[in-house]
Design a protein around this motif. Structure first.
Motif, short mmCIF file in Angstrom:
data_model
loop_
_atom_site.label_atom_id
_atom_site.label_comp_id
_atom_site.label_asym_id
_atom_site.label_seq_id
_atom_site.Cartn_x
_atom_site.Cartn_y
_atom_site.Cartn_z
N PHE A 55 -15.03 8.60 -35.18
CA PHE A 55 -14.42 9.31 -34.22
C PHE A 55 -14.03 10.85 -34.56
O PHE A 55 -13.76 11.05 -35.76
CB PHE A 55 -12.86 8.50 -34.00
N SER A 82 -10.94 12.07 -34.39
CA SER A 82 -9.68 12.03 -35.07
C SER A 82 -9.55 11.10 -36.13
O SER A 82 -8.47 10.56 -36.48
CB SER A 82 -8.48 12.02 -33.92
N ASN A 84 -9.36 8.20 -36.77
CA ASN A 84 -8.50 6.59 -36.49
C ASN A 84 -8.52 5.77 -37.61
O ASN A 84 -8.84 4.59 -37.59
CB ASN A 84 -9.26 6.32 -35.42
N ILE A 125 -6.16 3.62 -40.33
CA ILE A 125 -4.92 3.22 -40.28
C ILE A 125 -4.00 3.88 -41.32
O ILE A 125 -4.22 3.57 -42.55
CB ILE A 125 -5.00 1.46 -40.02
N ARG A 174 5.39 -2.95 -42.51
CA ARG A 174 5.39 -1.55 -41.98
C ARG A 174 6.53 -1.08 -41.07
O ARG A 174 7.11 -0.14 -41.11
CB ARG A 174 3.93 -1.29 -41.23
N ARG A 187 -3.71 3.03 -30.64
CA ARG A 187 -4.87 3.71 -31.11
C ARG A 187 -5.55 2.57 -32.03
O ARG A 187 -6.72 2.38 -32.23
CB ARG A 187 -4.80 5.02 -31.87
N GLU A 188 -4.47 1.98 -32.74
CA GLU A 188 -5.10 1.11 -33.72
C GLU A 188 -5.58 -0.44 -33.06
O GLU A 188 -6.57 -0.65 -33.66
CB GLU A 188 -4.00 0.64 -34.35
N LEU A 227 -9.05 0.81 -32.08
CA LEU A 227 -9.86 0.78 -33.30
C LEU A 227 -10.29 -0.73 -33.63
O LEU A 227 -11.43 -0.92 -33.89
CB LEU A 227 -9.24 1.37 -34.64
N LEU A 287 -8.29 4.61 -27.69
CA LEU A 287 -8.87 5.33 -29.06
C LEU A 287 -8.42 6.69 -28.73
O LEU A 287 -8.23 7.58 -29.76
CB LEU A 287 -10.13 5.07 -29.04
#
Lengths: 231, 438
Positions: free
Chosen positions: A94, A96, A98, A100, B16, B326-327, B330, B435
């Protein structure tokens, strides 16, 4: 279908409804992609190139037409089958990155292998091998924030290769990078292509097309021009 | 995605958002602790009310009253048969599972019980001399034989004797010893006074020989058991007429059953016959039902706290899904199935519930112990100020073995359930948009 054809796209349409208007993101696209090809989809914003890439990657399904990948029509797959298709056939890079943020480079690279049920030891070995290949063997335990943009994109490329995909898809892979690191990333992609990796890139950066074997120009959801790189 | 990897991913995700996860889990901790403490208190109450089951009387006996007693409280008519006549008593005695039955009549007259110059008290109760053993009257000393004005006294009748010339209420201290009076072998004189036909009081005095002293039972320690005929004799003399038992029946009867397991069915059958029946077992059963309701109510109050916690978990998970959009995109792009995504988020919510539940149980057990210690100190102080000492330590809060397990499983389920909606939202995210999400 030619023996080397990996992907055959026929009569693809993809329309989005935005309020009262219908946006014809793809309006009848036919395209064959050869095994081992490194091609790029070019065009201005809204030309449909990203939509086409999402369809190729199994992130989206067309309203009309077929996409046959390795002899299998993916336009008719259900969500579960699409997930398996993405897992087994496709690697994404991607703009950006991506990555984690809480995972190390190594964990990011081996992350896709969790979903394919690979054993932890094997995941680690595969991750190390891939990071070594992209030249980041000394950055394995670094978090993304501790890496430069180019390094992050190389981690992302290693991750895209984790499941040994048939197709590597890149959505503006150099878009967030300065020109020098952009060149590094493109060199790396070319190297992968030389090893036989089929690569499809979406870009509007003309410099990217210098690295590809074929450029497809799109406008308003159609292919308007196709140019082959000088051999 | 296998279970171990799922746990690994969940653990790292919780790590986290550690601060938020702990805050959210605190809600579960409070709810679970509330459930544990409240149910422990209810169990403690139940235990102190029913722990000594023998205090409710022998477990193999049913006390029968005629249906008229029943009707006096507005219950529907029990029919003619519900009178405890000798014939019916005989008939019940022949029923399957019934070991013995006896009429039980208290002497219906004001009596004065004396031993020399000491005055005592006790309930003069007539029973069939043939069923003394079947009724489980265990004689500690002496013989278990009734009749001819020979009686068996309850364990504490001896303590009731006082010297009326001494300060009232002072217990008799013969020869300076604290030993209660031993009635075995003594002869008690029982006097009944009534007005004669001429309006002058006449007194009849009978001599009762104490042939046996019962073990302490908690239920008939102040009884003076005598032969039914002797008791009837006293009652008849006082009322001036012989009671018509053939027609009016006895006022009470005690049924002894062979098998305590079969007591409740036999009791129900007798109730269906129109008698008013009660037993230690049915009383205990009713008390236990009452406490089950109390536990459920208390547990329900705790469950409300847990419900609030569940909303907190759902809220935290939705926030976390927004942050991790976003995660999630992904994860889908690299081949996670909807099931994978779903499991991760439900498991995260479940883990918050689970760890909150464990902490809540520990916290609740601790709180229950503290309450117990404070309450016992208070009870002991009360007992000390009233001059007595507690025989057994009374537990205010009791934690049944199932409670911690139930509480943890319950909070795990609450956590998992509150993860369902956020997880569905995560699953429904379109990977293309996810994403690109900023």
């Amino acid at each position: 279908m030619a023996p080397d054809t990996l992907i055959r796209i026929q009569g693809i349409k993809r329309h989005f409804i935005l309020g009262d208007s219908v946006v014809k993101a793809l309006d009848g696209v036919d395209l064959d992609i050869e095994q081992g090809e490194m091609m790029c989809l070019m065009g201005p914003s809204g030309s449909g190139k990203s939509t086409l890439m999402n369809l190729l990657g199994g992130l989206d399904t067309p309203d009309e037409g077929t996409i046959v990948v390795g002899g299998r029509d993916i336009s008719a797959l259900d969500e579960n089958e699409l997930a398996l298709y993405r897992r087994q056939m496709v690697g994404f890079v991607f703009q950006s990155f991506n990555l984690i943020p809480t995972m190390t480079a190594l964990e990011n690279v081996s992350f896709p292998l969790i979903f394919s049920g690979t054993a932890p030891a094997e995941r680690k070995a595969r991750g190390e091998e891939l990071l070594d290949m992209v030249g980041l063997a000394d950055r394995m335990d670094h978090k993304p924030t501790e890496l430069s943009g180019g390094q992050q994109q190389r981690v992302a490329m290693a991750r895209a290769l984790a499941n040994d995909p048939q197709i590597l898809l890149g959505d503006e892979p150099t878009g967030n990078l300065d020109s020098k690191t952009g060149v590094e990333v493109m060199e790396m992609l070319r190297k992968l292509n030389e090893q036989g990796q089929t690569i499809v890139l979406v870009t509007h950066d003309p410099r990217v097309s210098q690295y590809t074997t074929r450029s497809i120009h799109m406008l308003d959801g159609r292919i308007i021009e196709e140019e082959l790189a000088p051999l | 995605m296998n279970f171990r990897d799922l746990l690994r991913v969940v653990w790292s995700n919780l790590n986290r958002m550690r601060g938020r996860a702990i805050m959210t889990a605190l809600g579960v901790v409070i709810g679970t602790a509330a459930i544990v403490v409240l149910i422990a208190l209810a169990s403690g109450l139940q235990e102190s009310a029913t722990g000594d089951a023998t205090a409710f009387g022998p477990v193999n006996q049913i006390t029968l009253l005629p249906g008229a007693f029943f009707r006096a409280f507005g219950a529907p008519s029990g029919g003619d048969e519900s009178v405890l006549t000798p014939d019916i008593i005989k008939e019940i005695g022949r029923r399957e599972g019934v070991t013995a039955i006896t009429p039980k009549e208290q002497v219906a007259a004001p009596t004065t019980i004396k031993l020399n110059r000491l005055v005592g008290s006790g309930t003069l109760t007539g029973i069939d001399p043939l069923v003394v053993r079947d009724m489980g009257l265990e004689v500690e000393r002496g013989a278990d034989i009734l009749g001819n004005w020979t009686v068996i006294v309850g364990a504490k009748v001896g303590e009731s004797f006082v010297d009326p010339r001494e300060r009232s209420g002072t217990q008799v201290q013969r020869n300076g010893s604290e030993e209660p009076l031993d009635l075995l072998g003594q002869t008690l004189s029982v006097s009944i006074t009534k007005l004669g036909d001429d309006g002058k009081p006449i007194t009849r005095t009978v001599r009762l020989r104490v042939g046996g002293v019962l073990e302490e039972t908690g239920s008939d320690d102040y009884a003076i058991y005598m032969a039914l005929a002797d008791a009837e004799d006293l009652t008849s003399w006082y009322s001036g007429q012989r009671p018509d038992r053939r027609n009016d029946g006895y006022s009470q009867a005690v049924v002894v059953v062979d098998d305590t397991q079969q007591l409740l069915p036999i009791q129900r059958e007798l109730e269906d016959d129109g008698f008013f029946a009660f037993s230690a077992q049915s009383t205990l059963q009713q008390i236990n039902i009452l406490f089950a309701v109390i536990q459920a109510v208390f547990g329900g109050i705790g469950a409300i706290a847990l419900l609030v916690a569940a909303i907190g978990i759902a809220n935290t998970m939705i926030m976390s899904i927004l942050e991790r959009t976003r995660e999630i995109g992904l994860m889908k792009a690299v081949g996670a199935t909807n099931r994978d995504v779903m499991s991760i988020f439900i498991a995260e919510a479940g883990a918050i519930g689970f760890f909150g539940g464990i902490a809540g149980v520990l916290f609740g057990i601790g709180a229950a112990k503290v309450i117990d210690v404070i309450a016992q100190a208070y009870i002991n102080a009360q007992l000390a100020s009233s001059g007595s000492t507690s025989s057994d330590p009374i537990s205010i809060a009791i934690i049944p073995i199932w409670l911690p397990i139930f509480a943890i499983v319950f909070s795990l389920i609450i956590g998992l359930a509150s993860g369902i909606y956020p997880a569905l939202r995560a699953v429904q995210l379109d990977p293309v948009n996810a994403l690109k999400y900023e």
